[in-house]
Design an enzyme around this catalytic site. Structure first.
Site, short mmCIF file in Angstrom:
data_model
loop_
_atom_site.label_atom_id
_atom_site.label_comp_id
_atom_site.label_asym_id
_atom_site.label_seq_id
_atom_site.Cartn_x
_atom_site.Cartn_y
_atom_site.Cartn_z
N LYS A 52 0.85 -1.20 0.00
CA LYS A 52 0.00 0.00 0.00
C LYS A 52 0.88 1.24 0.00
O LYS A 52 0.62 2.20 -0.73
CB LYS A 52 -0.91 -0.01 1.24
CG LYS A 52 -2.03 -1.02 1.16
CD LYS A 52 -2.71 -1.23 2.49
CE LYS A 52 -3.75 -2.35 2.37
NZ LYS A 52 -4.28 -2.78 3.66
N GLN A 96 -4.61 -1.71 10.04
CA GLN A 96 -4.45 -3.03 9.41
C GLN A 96 -4.90 -4.15 10.35
O GLN A 96 -4.51 -4.20 11.51
CB GLN A 96 -2.96 -3.21 9.04
CG GLN A 96 -2.65 -4.48 8.29
CD GLN A 96 -3.29 -4.53 6.90
OE1 GLN A 96 -3.23 -3.58 6.14
NE2 GLN A 96 -3.93 -5.65 6.58
N ASP A 119 -11.82 2.82 4.96
CA ASP A 119 -12.34 1.47 4.73
C ASP A 119 -13.84 1.36 5.03
O ASP A 119 -14.39 0.25 5.00
CB ASP A 119 -11.55 0.45 5.57
CG ASP A 119 -10.94 -0.64 4.70
OD1 ASP A 119 -11.48 -0.87 3.59
OD2 ASP A 119 -9.95 -1.25 5.11
#
Ligand code: NAD
Length: 287
Positions: A52, A96, A119
């Site tokens: 990422k 994460q 997210d």
């Protein structure tokens, strides 16, 4: 042979659009900032975060990795999120998965500002998705990336029978909501579903997100179906494969995502896309 829903190619096109949007923002003195928080030393997580970070930098973003030890307390982690919520150089925050057992994952996820929740995990953003509100809000990156891929290949959804296997907050549930919002009739299956094939044999579209190797074979799919395989499993030879027995179904179905090269690249490209979305929406709101 089925059409391959090429996530790698579609993601690289999406990334190119994102790169151009970033360039435009930079011309106005604005650099989108993505912060990824990683707790502990899980090797797979470290790899995802590195990927990422690399892509974010390549597209011209400000990418920040906050690495903290697995021994961090929940209060310390909450304090870090508060700091990032207030940081004006950061427009998108991602924590994460997985977090250590002593940390309440929901408490952490819900502490992210809904305007930086890249997210789409916060109750506010999940609620907006379920209500199918028009307007600007982030959605879980994997399902949103899948919708982009389906759109790219002109997969028509209205009135279709869709089956989503898996009911996680990160993939299954938001996926089902997006499909319902798009006009599909959706069944959500999970580990307690007794006869999976009873549902999948009838489905026009199957999205499998379980992490169960060879969950679906040729007998479980309808001729001409569209298959999106989210699963990531290692087979007996150590190769990355999905939930669906690709070789067994490829000549029966109309279209299928490869693993690797299907959903994975779309997830990360969507993360970049939504970081820029959040930056632009923040500007529109005078933030
Ligand atoms: P999860 O463990 O949170 O959820 C798995 C789901 O599968 C659960 O809802 C469970 O009920 C269901 N399930 C388990 N066994 C089943 C069975 N035998 N039959 C039917 N349902 C069953 O996992 P997740 O985070 O949702 O991820 C699912 C898979 O997708 C994993 O393999 C993960 O690595 C992969 N994944 C891939 C991406 C990507 O970008 N490619 C992103 C997220 C997750």
């Amino acid at each position: 042979m089925a059409i391959l829903l090429d996530g790698k190619k579609t993601a690289s096109e999406l990334n190119e659009t994102t790169r151009k949007r970033i360039l435009k923002l930079k011309q106005c003195g604005i650099v989108p900032g993505l912060a990824v928080v990683i707790v502990g030393e899980d090797q797979a997580s470290q790899r995802y975060v590195r990927n990422k970070h690399k892509l974010a930098l390549k597209l011209g973003m400000n990418s920040v990795i906050k690495e903290v030890p697995a021994s961090i307390t929940e209060a310390q982690l909450l304090a870090l999120i508060t700091e990032l919520n207030q940081d004006t150089t950061i427009q998108a925050i991602l924590v994460q998965d997985p977090l250590p057992k002593h940390i309440n994952e929901q408490r952490i996820m819900q502490s992210i500002s809904s305007t930086k929740d890249v997210d789409g995990f916060t109750a506010v953003n999940v609620g907006q998705l379920y209500l199918n509100l028009t307007g600007n809000y982030p959605v879980a990156c994997t399902p949103k990336g899948i919708m982009t891929l389906l759109e790219k290949y002109d997969i028509f959804l209205r009135g279709k029978k869709a089956v989503v296997i898996g009911r996680s907050a990160i993939v299954g549930k938001p996926m089902a909501a997006l499909l319902v919002n798009a006009g599909a009739s959706v069944s959500i299956l999970h580990r307690y579903t007794t006869e999976i094939a009873e549902y999948t044999r009838d489905a026009d579209l199957i999205i499998s997100a379980t992490g169960v190797l060879r969950l679906l074979g040729a007998e479980a799919v309808k001729p001409g179906a569209v298959i999106v395989d989210v699963g990531q499993n290692l087979d007996e030879t150590g190769h990355l494969v999905g939930d669906v027995d690709f070789n067994a179904v490829k000549d029966k179905v109309a279209a299928i995502t490869p693993v690797p090269g299907g959903v994975g690249p779309m997830t990360i490209a969507t993360l970049m896309q939504q970081t820029v979305d959040l930056t632009e929406w923040g500007l529109a709101n005078g933030k």
